[in-house]
Design an enzyme around this catalytic site. Structure first.
Site, PDB file in Angstrom:
ATOM      1  N   HIS A 146      -2.849   8.407   5.639  1.00 47.12           N
ATOM      2  CA  HIS A 146      -3.187   7.128   5.006  1.00 47.12           C
ATOM      3  C   HIS A 146      -4.629   6.769   5.395  1.00 47.12           C
ATOM      4  CE1 HIS A 146      -2.203   3.457   2.963  1.00 47.12           C
ATOM      5  NE2 HIS A 146      -2.479   2.704   4.020  1.00 47.12           N
ATOM      6  N   CYS A 158       0.794  -1.234   0.000  1.00 44.28           N
ATOM      7  CA  CYS A 158       0.000   0.000   0.000  1.00 44.28           C
ATOM      8  C   CYS A 158       0.826   1.283   0.000  1.00 44.28           C
ATOM      9  CB  CYS A 158      -0.957  -0.006   1.189  1.00 44.28           C
ATOM     10  SG  CYS A 158      -1.902  -1.521   1.288  1.00 44.28           S
ATOM     11  N   HIS A 166      -9.727   2.380  -0.487  1.00 48.63           N
ATOM     12  CA  HIS A 166      -8.286   2.151  -0.433  1.00 48.63           C
ATOM     13  C   HIS A 166      -7.840   1.627  -1.793  1.00 48.63           C
ATOM     14  CE1 HIS A 166      -4.322   1.380   0.666  1.00 48.63           C
ATOM     15  NE2 HIS A 166      -4.474   0.660   1.766  1.00 48.63           N
TER      16      HIS A 166
END
Lengths: 393, 356
Positions: free
Chosen positions: A286, A153, A320
């Site tokens: 994030h 990620c 995401h």
């Protein structure tokens, strides 16, 4: 003298929040969030996701969805930078992050191979020709370095960090850097099995958050040395000033509880930029909306920047986007700095007492010169990017 | 940039001493691989025996890891052990793991889960190990390394890109040390793709100087290098330069060319263009197998040759093009070695290794 030698001359982005940057900003203004059930493939999993609605026709020539998304963002970024589709006249490099495009995970191909010992080679050909950086390099005829980062990620942010190193060290004059990922069955099942996907629309940093939603998209920056931009007659207002990265050295899937790796990565990015923490005007966190991520990240940000920090997560607009997230959020951060405002942090309602600061709940004007974008990855890697304004508007 | 330590896991053992023994002993045939029941075919490959991954203390910390990660951790640990650096600051040590295919075997295991048990009943352990950067994450957690940790995948040039980026991290003082290397695992799907698109060596022998037709035998393993600008007195050798797709470029005066011809390109003739009659050429791919990121194994051989001032004989010497092949193992003065890899688009990557 602040470190402002690497300029941002172009921005391009596509996600569920919009097919272009201007679409996205309009959606951010409206505070609208477009999640829904999976439509891209048949699934029994009931999780809401953030899909890109319709990819513009010129980018449908490629079979791989991740490449389509990447090309869409690259084209917008190049246009914004005043560059053509042929970069052979420049010393240009490509650094792109991804997670899905690096895997041969075609279920039908595998099933056929497993059950009969044979399968058509088309998925293999797509996979081999689809290394994302190599593909973009061939498509735009670049002669500089090409690098595909697969750091889960944080891939997009780490790719931008690698490009920053290239430009500072004279490896190339221009770099297209960011990330791209499509919504895919494998991570949907995988994240589901880990129990970190929410059955509701995600609520980053909220007391009652129940996990993440997957999304898809691509975000690309055109980065350029001062000399190169000057030669082309470009005088952009933004620059990439710093990158930091550090490992938790802790666990394959869980963030380190004390957030030491994230803190180290942010401090390195600030040092790279030659600025202090109080010069950061906002943080695009994030903020996945998983219970663990948001506690760790919120506490590190509170520790470094204080409880009055302007902070948001854009995952409530995009989901995401995995390997794309670092690129997508770097574009959002740069655009926010240029526009002078950040959107409300979608999905947030109630303060979590374990987190010492709250994300912004309305459109918030910002006045400072620097933005920070953070990425935390599976495997324990943390990455931070600092984006700066070159001159006050 | 200096190479302070090298670690390797390959079909004939782990550690640079095992690798040197293989370089001295020469070619051995690959093993036979048990194929899935649906595949009525005997396959051959250079595999790492599970028993060779024997460091129990280390593996205790990664019991659930797949073979790819275990090979990577052992090779990275060997690279640290092979160096004489003490008191390394682990917060200033980075990791760059390069891989062409990543955890593809575990990815297919995960697809098995989906097919057998359904989307909602898959294994979280299998999924987390299928993520490309799992191996680097294990290296970081098992060896206590807290610097930047990156995984990259660029097929044939994965290793070269890792070396280039390591150079920059060291130059920028982002790190004092970088562990850079590769890891690849053999799998039956990969073998099927190889069978379909390439030519398997009929007798298990890669013929690196044949060029066209070329013959491949899949391999697996891991190689890591400990790199730094510090501790020059402890260096095994130096990375003089890394060039990726530099077109013609300046060719330096060197003592040996080592080519990565391994049958993964159907036509490997581009190597012919780059060789010179005056410079001996070697290839060690028949020792470890056809591996997309195999340049790291070639560089490991280069490091040992510079360290020992010895050129090892090419293990397979068939020479239809009458090249100046390094046919015998011999001691000699070696200053510079050029390691060369071509990719499927005809682009070239070169690593120059220099004596310390």
């Amino acid at each position: 003298m602040k470190n402002k030698s690497v300029l941002i001359t172009g921005l391009g982005v596509i996600s569920a929040a919009g097919n272009t940057l201007s679409d996205t900003l309009e959606n951010f203004r409206r505070g609208s969030s477009r999640s829904g059930p999976v439509t891209l493939f048949e699934t029994t999993l009931p999780y809401p996701v953030f899909e890109v609605g319709i990819i513009p026709a010129p980018f449908l020539t490629e079979s791989q969805r991740t490449l389509r998304l990447a090309l869409c963002a690259v084209a917008e970024a190049l246009h914004d930078a005043g560059l053509e589709d042929d970069l052979s006249g420049y010393r240009a490099g490509i650094a792109m992050g991804t997670t899905v495009a690096c895997q041969l995970n075609d279920l039908d191909f595998y099933k056929s191979c497993r059950d009969t010992g044979a399968a058509p080679m088309d998925p293999v050909d797509l996979y081999v020709k689809g290394n994302i950086a190599e593909f973009i390099s061939r498509r735009y005829k670049t002669s500089g370095p090409s690098l595909t980062v697969v750091n889960a990620c944080s891939s997009g942010a780490d790719a931008i960090g690698a490009a920053l190193s290239w430009l500072k060290n004279g490896i190339c004059d221009i770099a297209l850097a960011g990330g791209a990922d499509e919504l895919n069955r494998v991570p949907l099942c995988g994240f589901g099995s880990l129990g970190i996907v929410s059955h509701e629309v995600c609520r980053p940093f909220d007391r009652d958050r129940k996990g993440l939603n997957l999304g898809e998209g691509a975000g690309v920056l055109v980065l350029e040395t001062e000399n190169s931009a000057e030669k082309r007659g470009r005088a952009p207002g933004l620059c990439l000033t710093g990158y930091g990265s550090a490992s938790d050295s802790y666990h394959l899937t869980a963030p380190r509880p004390d957030g030491a790796g994230l803190e180290a990565s942010i401090l390195r990015a600030l040092a790279d930029s030659d600025i202090q923490s109080d010069e950061i005007s906002f943080v695009n966190a994030h903020g996945t909306a998983t219970p663990d991520n948001d506690v760790v990240e919120g506490n590190v940000l509170g520790r470094l920047f204080g409880s009055g920090l302007n902070m948001l997560s854009t995952k409530g607009y995009t989901g995401h986007t995995l390997g794309a997230a670092g690129g997508v959020e770097a574009v959002f951060s740069a655009a926010a700095l240029r526009e002078g405002w950040i959107p409300s942090s979608a999905g947030f309602r109630n303060r979590d007492e374990r987190i010492p600061l709250m994300p912004v709940r309305e459109i918030t004007n910002i006045t400072g010169d620097y933005a920070l974008s953070t990425s935390l990855a599976f495997g324990g890697n943390n990455a931070a990017l600092v984006i700066g304004r070159r001159q006050r508007a | 940039m200096n190479i302070l330590g090298t670690g390797i896991v390959f079909t004939r053992g782990q550690g640079m001493d095992s690798f040197e023994r293989a370089l001295l002993e020469g070619w051995r045939g690959p093993g036979t691989v048990a194929s899935p029941p649906s595949i009525h075919k005997e396959r051959r490959a250079y595999l790492v025996e599970q028993g060779a991954l024997s460091d129990r203390a280390m593996l205790k910390k990664m019991r659930r890891a797949d073979k790819l990660s275990k090979m990577a951790v052992i090779a990275a640990s060997e690279a640290l052990g092979n160096s004489t650096v003490k008191d390394m600051n682990r917060k200033k040590t980075g990791i760059i793991a390069a891989t062409a295919l990543g955890a593809h075997v575990t990815t297919f295991d995960f697809l098995d889960d989906i097919l057998e048990y359904g989307e909602a009943s898959v294994s979280p352990t299998t999924f987390s190990n299928s993520v490309h950067n799992a191996a680097a994450s294990y290296i970081s957690s098992v060896l206590g390394i807290e610097g930047p940790t990156l995984t990259i995948t660029d097929f044939f040039f994965s290793f070269h890109n890792a070396l280039q980026l390591a150079q920059l991290w060291l130059r920028e003082k982002r790190c004092d040390y970088v562990l850079a290397g590769v890891a690849e695992q053999y799998g039956s799907v990969q073998a099927y793709v190889h069978d379909t698109k390439l030519t398997a060596a009929p007798d298990g022998r890669i013929r690196p100087f044949n060029f066209n037709p070329s013959f491949q035998v899949p391999g697996e393993g891991s190689v890591f290098f400990l790199l730094s600008h510090n501790d020059a007195d402890k260096a095994l050798c130096a990375v003089h330069d890394v060039l990726v797709d530099n077109g013609g470029g300046d060719v330096l005066r060197r003592d040996l060319d080592v080519i990565d011809a391994d049958g993964l390109l159907a036509d490997e003739s581009p190597y012919l263009k780059t060789l010179s009659e005056d410079v001996p050429v070697a290839s060690y791919t028949p020792l470890f197998g056809s591996i997309m990121s195999g340049s790291a194994f070639t560089c490991a051989a280069g490091v040992r040759m510079l360290e020992k001032q010895m050129i090892y004989a090419s293990p397979v010497k068939e020479n239809p093009h009458r090249l100046n092949i390094a046919g015998e193992t011999r001691s000699c003065l070696i200053e510079l070695i050029r390691c060369i890899r071509y990719n499927c688009y005809g682009k070239k990557a070169v690593v120059y290794l220099r004596k310390k």
